[in-house]
Scaffold this motif. Structure first.
Motif, PDB file in Angstrom:
ATOM      1  N   LEU A 174       0.827  -1.215   0.000  1.00  9.60           N
ATOM      2  CA  LEU A 174       0.000   0.000   0.000  1.00  9.60           C
ATOM      3  C   LEU A 174       0.860   1.262   0.000  1.00  9.60           C
ATOM      4  CD1 LEU A 174      -2.885  -0.983   2.439  1.00  9.60           C
ATOM      5  CD2 LEU A 174      -3.081  -0.534  -0.017  1.00  9.60           C
ATOM      6  N   THR A 175       1.936   1.258   0.760  1.00 11.43           N
ATOM      7  CA  THR A 175       2.842   2.413   0.789  1.00 11.43           C
ATOM      8  C   THR A 175       3.418   2.674  -0.593  1.00 11.43           C
ATOM      9  OG1 THR A 175       3.384   2.062   3.111  1.00 11.43           O
ATOM     10  CG2 THR A 175       4.956   3.351   1.816  1.00 11.43           C
ATOM     11  N   SER A 176       3.874   1.627  -1.254  1.00 11.70           N
ATOM     12  CA  SER A 176       4.431   1.764  -2.598  1.00 11.70           C
ATOM     13  C   SER A 176       3.374   2.242  -3.592  1.00 11.70           C
ATOM     14  CB  SER A 176       5.026   0.428  -3.046  1.00 11.70           C
ATOM     15  OG  SER A 176       5.489   0.521  -4.367  1.00 11.70           O
ATOM     16  N   LEU A 177       2.192   1.647  -3.519  1.00  7.32           N
ATOM     17  CA  LEU A 177       1.098   2.035  -4.418  1.00  7.32           C
ATOM     18  C   LEU A 177       0.735   3.507  -4.238  1.00  7.32           C
ATOM     19  CD1 LEU A 177      -1.137   1.218  -6.453  1.00  7.32           C
ATOM     20  CD2 LEU A 177      -2.557   0.700  -4.453  1.00  7.32           C
ATOM     21  N   SER A 212      -9.883   5.110  -1.430  1.00  8.36           N
ATOM     22  CA  SER A 212      -9.651   3.672  -1.273  1.00  8.36           C
ATOM     23  C   SER A 212     -10.289   3.225   0.034  1.00  8.36           C
ATOM     24  CB  SER A 212      -8.153   3.363  -1.280  1.00  8.36           C
ATOM     25  OG  SER A 212      -7.478   4.076  -0.272  1.00  8.36           O
ATOM     26  N   LYS A 213     -10.777   2.003   0.025  1.00 12.44           N
ATOM     27  CA  LYS A 213     -11.387   1.475   1.252  1.00 12.44           C
ATOM     28  C   LYS A 213     -11.431  -0.038   1.160  1.00 12.44           C
ATOM     29  CE  LYS A 213     -15.996   2.340  -0.586  1.00 12.44           C
ATOM     30  NZ  LYS A 213     -17.276   2.977  -0.331  1.00 12.44           N
ATOM     31  N   GLY A 214     -11.453  -0.667   2.306  1.00  8.94           N
ATOM     32  CA  GLY A 214     -11.519  -2.115   2.315  1.00  8.94           C
ATOM     33  C   GLY A 214     -11.637  -2.683   3.711  1.00  8.94           C
ATOM     34  N   PHE A 231      -9.632  -0.344   6.328  1.00 10.00           N
ATOM     35  CA  PHE A 231      -8.742   0.715   5.877  1.00 10.00           C
ATOM     36  C   PHE A 231      -9.512   1.631   4.943  1.00 10.00           C
ATOM     37  CE2 PHE A 231      -8.042  -1.760   2.045  1.00 10.00           C
ATOM     38  CZ  PHE A 231      -7.792  -0.803   1.078  1.00 10.00           C
ATOM     39  N   GLN A 232      -9.111   2.876   4.956  1.00  7.74           N
ATOM     40  CA  GLN A 232      -9.687   3.856   4.043  1.00  7.74           C
ATOM     41  C   GLN A 232      -8.667   4.946   3.792  1.00  7.74           C
ATOM     42  OE1 GLN A 232     -13.198   5.710   5.607  1.00  7.74           O
ATOM     43  NE2 GLN A 232     -12.451   5.655   7.680  1.00  7.74           N
ATOM     44  N   GLY A 233      -8.772   5.544   2.633  1.00 10.87           N
ATOM     45  CA  GLY A 233      -7.820   6.579   2.286  1.00 10.87           C
ATOM     46  C   GLY A 233      -8.370   7.523   1.234  1.00 10.87           C
ATOM     47  N   GLU A 265      -5.480   5.277   6.460  1.00 18.49           N
ATOM     48  CA  GLU A 265      -5.435   4.829   7.855  1.00 18.49           C
ATOM     49  C   GLU A 265      -6.067   3.450   7.954  1.00 18.49           C
ATOM     50  OE1 GLU A 265      -9.421   6.738   9.863  1.00 18.49           O
ATOM     51  OE2 GLU A 265      -7.530   7.792  10.130  1.00 18.49           O
ATOM     52  N   MET A 266      -5.622   2.694   8.941  1.00 17.82           N
ATOM     53  CA  MET A 266      -6.164   1.371   9.229  1.00 17.82           C
ATOM     54  C   MET A 266      -6.544   1.324  10.698  1.00 17.82           C
ATOM     55  SD  MET A 266      -3.910  -1.513   7.399  1.00 17.82           S
ATOM     56  CE  MET A 266      -2.899  -1.106   6.011  1.00 17.82           C
TER      57      MET A 266
END
Length: 82
Positions: A36-39, A50-52, A65-67, A73-74
């Motif tokens: 996720l950091t790389s993406l 983003s969310k999951g 997680f959501q962004g 943040e998670m």
């Protein structure tokens, strides 16, 4: 007046798309964080939202997680089990 218009013309931006990722089994949190950091570092400006809900190895609790763009943040779900 336009701001208060309850039925404005609605148009979708054809350049905005979505993608879903489904991975069987539990995720290794360190590998997930690295990916996720790389993406987000390389594509974060293009990712509007983003969310999951994740299943993390070694935990019975779901991780949400959501962004927005490059911010993410998670957190553990409130008492939620996988």
């Amino acid at each position: 007046e336009e701001f208060l218009d309850v039925e404005p013309e609605h148009r979708h931006d054809e350049t905005v798309t979505s993608v879903g990722v489904r991975v069987p089994g539990a995720m290794a949190i360190a590998r997930l964080n690295g990916w996720l950091t790389s993406l987000l570092r390389t594509k974060g400006e293009d990712i509007f939202r983003s969310k999951g809900i994740l299943r993390v190895a070694g935990s019975d609790e779901r991780v949400v997680f959501q962004g927005v763009h490059m911010t993410m943040e998670m957190a553990g779900s409130a008492g939620g089990k996988v």
